[in-house]
Scaffold this active site. Structure first.
Site, PDB file in Angstrom:
ATOM      1  N   ALA A   5       0.834  -1.204   0.000  1.00  0.00           N
ATOM      2  CA  ALA A   5       0.000   0.000   0.000  1.00  0.00           C
ATOM      3  C   ALA A   5       0.874   1.261   0.000  1.00  0.00           C
ATOM      4  O   ALA A   5       1.951   1.244   0.584  1.00  0.00           O
ATOM      5  CB  ALA A   5      -0.891   0.016   1.244  1.00  0.00           C
ATOM      6  N   PRO A   6       0.447   2.307  -0.700  1.00  0.00           N
ATOM      7  CA  PRO A   6      -0.842   2.479  -1.391  1.00  0.00           C
ATOM      8  C   PRO A   6      -0.895   1.888  -2.799  1.00  0.00           C
ATOM      9  O   PRO A   6      -1.957   1.885  -3.411  1.00  0.00           O
ATOM     10  CB  PRO A   6      -1.012   4.007  -1.442  1.00  0.00           C
ATOM     11  CG  PRO A   6       0.398   4.528  -1.458  1.00  0.00           C
ATOM     12  CD  PRO A   6       1.203   3.574  -0.617  1.00  0.00           C
ATOM     13  N   GLY A   7       0.221   1.412  -3.346  1.00  0.00           N
ATOM     14  CA  GLY A   7       0.102   0.717  -4.620  1.00  0.00           C
ATOM     15  C   GLY A   7       0.992   1.221  -5.738  1.00  0.00           C
ATOM     16  O   GLY A   7       0.847   0.792  -6.881  1.00  0.00           O
ATOM     17  N   ASP A  34      -0.169 -10.692   7.441  1.00  0.00           N
ATOM     18  CA  ASP A  34       1.142 -10.449   8.029  1.00  0.00           C
ATOM     19  C   ASP A  34       2.186 -11.226   7.196  1.00  0.00           C
ATOM     20  O   ASP A  34       1.871 -12.306   6.699  1.00  0.00           O
ATOM     21  CB  ASP A  34       1.131 -10.981   9.470  1.00  0.00           C
ATOM     22  CG  ASP A  34       2.380 -10.573  10.219  1.00  0.00           C
ATOM     23  OD1 ASP A  34       2.342  -9.521  10.861  1.00  0.00           O
ATOM     24  OD2 ASP A  34       3.392 -11.320  10.139  1.00  0.00           O
ATOM     25  N   ASP A  85       9.185  -3.735  -0.423  1.00  0.00           N
ATOM     26  CA  ASP A  85       9.409  -2.286  -0.338  1.00  0.00           C
ATOM     27  C   ASP A  85       9.164  -1.948   1.129  1.00  0.00           C
ATOM     28  O   ASP A  85       8.066  -1.567   1.516  1.00  0.00           O
ATOM     29  CB  ASP A  85       8.424  -1.576  -1.280  1.00  0.00           C
ATOM     30  CG  ASP A  85       8.718  -0.096  -1.420  1.00  0.00           C
ATOM     31  OD1 ASP A  85       9.899   0.289  -1.337  1.00  0.00           O
ATOM     32  OD2 ASP A  85       7.767   0.679  -1.611  1.00  0.00           O
ATOM     33  N   CYS A 115      13.133   3.698   1.304  1.00  0.00           N
ATOM     34  CA  CYS A 115      13.288   5.095   0.894  1.00  0.00           C
ATOM     35  C   CYS A 115      14.106   5.812   1.966  1.00  0.00           C
ATOM     36  O   CYS A 115      13.700   6.838   2.483  1.00  0.00           O
ATOM     37  CB  CYS A 115      11.940   5.747   0.628  1.00  0.00           C
ATOM     38  SG  CYS A 115      10.842   5.731   2.031  1.00  0.00           S
TER      39      CYS A 115
HETATM   40  N1  SAM Z   1       5.204  -0.266  -1.850  1.00  0.00           N
HETATM   41  C1  SAM Z   1       4.329   0.863  -1.517  1.00  0.00           C
HETATM   42  C2  SAM Z   1       4.175   1.732  -2.738  1.00  0.00           C
HETATM   43  O1  SAM Z   1       5.014   1.722  -3.617  1.00  0.00           O
HETATM   44  O2  SAM Z   1       3.136   2.422  -2.829  1.00  0.00           O
HETATM   45  C3  SAM Z   1       4.871   1.631  -0.341  1.00  0.00           C
HETATM   46  C4  SAM Z   1       5.100   0.737   0.850  1.00  0.00           C
HETATM   47  S1  SAM Z   1       5.614   1.536   2.319  1.00  0.00           S
HETATM   48  C5  SAM Z   1       7.260   1.933   1.992  1.00  0.00           C
HETATM   49  C6  SAM Z   1       5.732   0.204   3.443  1.00  0.00           C
HETATM   50  C7  SAM Z   1       4.433  -0.528   3.744  1.00  0.00           C
HETATM   51  O3  SAM Z   1       4.720  -1.551   4.700  1.00  0.00           O
HETATM   52  C8  SAM Z   1       3.343   0.328   4.357  1.00  0.00           C
HETATM   53  O4  SAM Z   1       2.157   0.228   3.606  1.00  0.00           O
HETATM   54  C9  SAM Z   1       3.148  -0.253   5.754  1.00  0.00           C
HETATM   55  O5  SAM Z   1       1.805  -0.253   6.177  1.00  0.00           O
HETATM   56  C10 SAM Z   1       3.637  -1.665   5.589  1.00  0.00           C
HETATM   57  N2  SAM Z   1       4.108  -2.261   6.871  1.00  0.00           N
HETATM   58  C11 SAM Z   1       4.249  -1.672   8.073  1.00  0.00           C
HETATM   59  N3  SAM Z   1       4.683  -2.564   8.999  1.00  0.00           N
HETATM   60  C12 SAM Z   1       4.827  -3.731   8.360  1.00  0.00           C
HETATM   61  C13 SAM Z   1       5.220  -5.026   8.781  1.00  0.00           C
HETATM   62  N4  SAM Z   1       5.587  -5.279  10.036  1.00  0.00           N
HETATM   63  N5  SAM Z   1       5.229  -5.999   7.857  1.00  0.00           N
HETATM   64  C14 SAM Z   1       4.890  -5.747   6.576  1.00  0.00           C
HETATM   65  N6  SAM Z   1       4.502  -4.541   6.130  1.00  0.00           N
HETATM   66  C15 SAM Z   1       4.468  -3.545   7.005  1.00  0.00           C
END
Ligand code: SAM
Length: 443
Positions: A109-111, A158, A175, A228
């Site tokens: 998310a968000p995609g 998860d 990511d 990032c």
């Molecule tokens: N890939 C997305 C994009 O390009 O739009 C951005 C992803 S963002 C960097 C990281 C994501 O990891 C967030 O949506 C967050 O909710 C999720 N996240 C947070 N804690 C996490 C966890 N313990 N395991 C997996 N994902 C997690």
């Protein structure tokens, strides 16, 4: 409110010749705006400045438009995505993936990355986009519906749950949630959340996430890891740790416009050198034997939907299979129906291919996903073209006087479908999903 850069971060950057003062200077300038176009939809009229050389559909814009007020944004014709993240496009092109690759985007998310991966797959293979946080998974689902690909699922699990799908994926994109140093310019609020302690916590969480998902990668499959952020703990050090712990091969990728990392194992987009925010990317390959795919054990909840006449000329039925889950019908790529059954049994699936709607004796109650998928919706569906003003009013959830015959119609803007209406003669019921409606004033 403006936030200063955290003092400890500034000190770190100044001590690091890889980053240094040029990075701090760049973080105080204005963020560039970039988009990636949807190759299957209408090209929007945006203030294009230049193509992004490492991304097939990416463009820098000369200014930031009000995307919310552009109907083609809602139609999924493009996705605003900063240019550094679009390095993933150049990486995917260099991976030796099968023609029909099964890809997992684990933290999706968000995609942004998922819509990019869907474009790369171009209707072939299967993309499973996962997001652990429920509210964010809904936004991911919305963005993927608007992008329009049939060969996508969204799950809300998860990372540890993926042990139920051993050896399934040809490629996994992680990511990872990170300390966000690369977002300090675009999102100054990220500055106040930064601390040395949070960097350590993020690095440990990233390790856990990659270890959790690794069993679901096929032998020979690729894990693309990105963040990032700029620090070594979350990037170079974690990459080395993954390679060592998992006995994984570090894959050589060439990104000539980007900067090779401090260990020459990955690449950075640095705002001091490119028109990007901060981004890090690296690729590992699984060399050990993966365990074979888990056999499904639970009860079958998905049925094959056979009554294609009920689709009422609303959907193309070539090359697609139709599944029924509870009262709803979904189009999925035929080649992946058995894998989709397994994923559906093992995981919490919230998007299953393209949802067509609910068949009833009076015909199909259509889902918005059918309106937005050029691969599934039929050319035979009656359409009504709206002006820009009417399109915004429609996306706002309004109804207004409109010529047309009674019955179900797609409304379009620049010939690009936005959604459904039920025409009643001289007015209509607006069927645009309530949760997607534009909330700001549009006059
Ligand atoms: N890939 C997305 C994009 O390009 O739009 C951005 C992803 S963002 C960097 C990281 C994501 O990891 C967030 O949506 C967050 O909710 C999720 N996240 C947070 N804690 C996490 C966890 N313990 N395991 C997996 N994902 C997690």
């Amino acid at each position: 409110m403006s936030h200063a850069l955290p003092a400890d971060f500034t000190a770190r950057v100044l001590q690091d010749p890889f980053l240094g003062q040029p990075l701090l200077d760049a973080l105080e300038t204005v963020s560039p705006t970039a988009v990636r176009l949807n190759p299957w939809k209408t090209k929007a009229d945006l203030p294009f400045k230049s193509p992004i050389s490492w991304s097939r559909n990416g463009f820098l814009l000369s200014e930031r438009p009000k995307f919310t007020l552009d109907p083609l944004f809602h139609a999924g014709c493009y996705y605003p995505q900063e240019a550094g993240s679009q390095l993933l496009d150049a990486v995917l092109q260099q991976l030796d993936l099968p023609e029909e690759a099964v890809v997992l985007d684990l933290c999706a998310a968000p995609g942004g990355k998922s819509t990019l991966i869907a474009s790369h797959l171009n209707g072939k293979g299967l993309l499973v986009s996962n997001e652990v946080i429920g509210s964010r998974a809904k936004v991911l689902k919305e963005n993927l519906i608007k992008w329009g690909a049939v060969n996508t699922l969204v799950t809300n699990n998860d990372p540890a749950d993926f042990d139920r799908l051993p050896g399934v994926f040809d490629c996994i994109v992680v990511d990872a949630p990170c300390s966000g140093e690369g977002m300090f310019r675009k999102d100054p609020a990220a500055r106040s959340e930064w601390s040395e302690n949070n960097v350590d916590l993020c690095a440990a969480r990233q390790k856990r996430i990659v270890m959790d998902v690794w069993p679901s990668l096929k032998t020979g499959g690729f894990l693309v890891y990105s963040t990032c952020t700029f620090n070594t703990q979350e990037n170079e050090e974690n990459t080395a740790w993954f390679a060592q712990q998992l006995d994984a091969e570090l894959i050589r990728i060439e990104l000539p416009q980007a900067k090779q990392d401090r260990n020459a194992t990955g690449w950075y987009a640095l705002p001091s050198e490119l028109d990007t925010e901060g981004f890090y990317i690296t690729v590992l390959r699984k060399t050990d034997e993966a365990v074979s795919r888990k056999k499904s054990s639970g009860k079958v909840t998905l049925q094959t939907f056979k009554d294609l006449s009920a689709l009422d000329n609303l959907a193309n039925t070539n090359d697609l299979s139709f599944l029924q889950w509870m009262d709803f019908v979904f189009a999925v790529p035929t080649a992946f129906t058995s894998l989709i059954h397994i994923i559906h049994q093992q995981m919490r699936v919230i998007k299953l291919g393209t949802e067509l709607g609910q068949p009833t004796r009076k015909g199909l109650i259509p889902n918005e996903a059918l309106a937005l998928s050029p691969f599934v919706r039929s050319e035979a569906i009656p359409t009504i073209e709206l002006t820009a003003e009417q399109a915004l009013a429609y996306l706002h959830g309004d109804t207004f006087l409109l010529e047309g015959k009674q019955g179900l119609h797609l409304v379009t803007f620049n010939n690009e479908p936005l959604g459904w209406i039920k025409h009643l003669g001289n007015r209509f019921n607006n069927l645009y999903p309530k949760e997607w409606r534009i909330r700001m004033r549009i006059d």
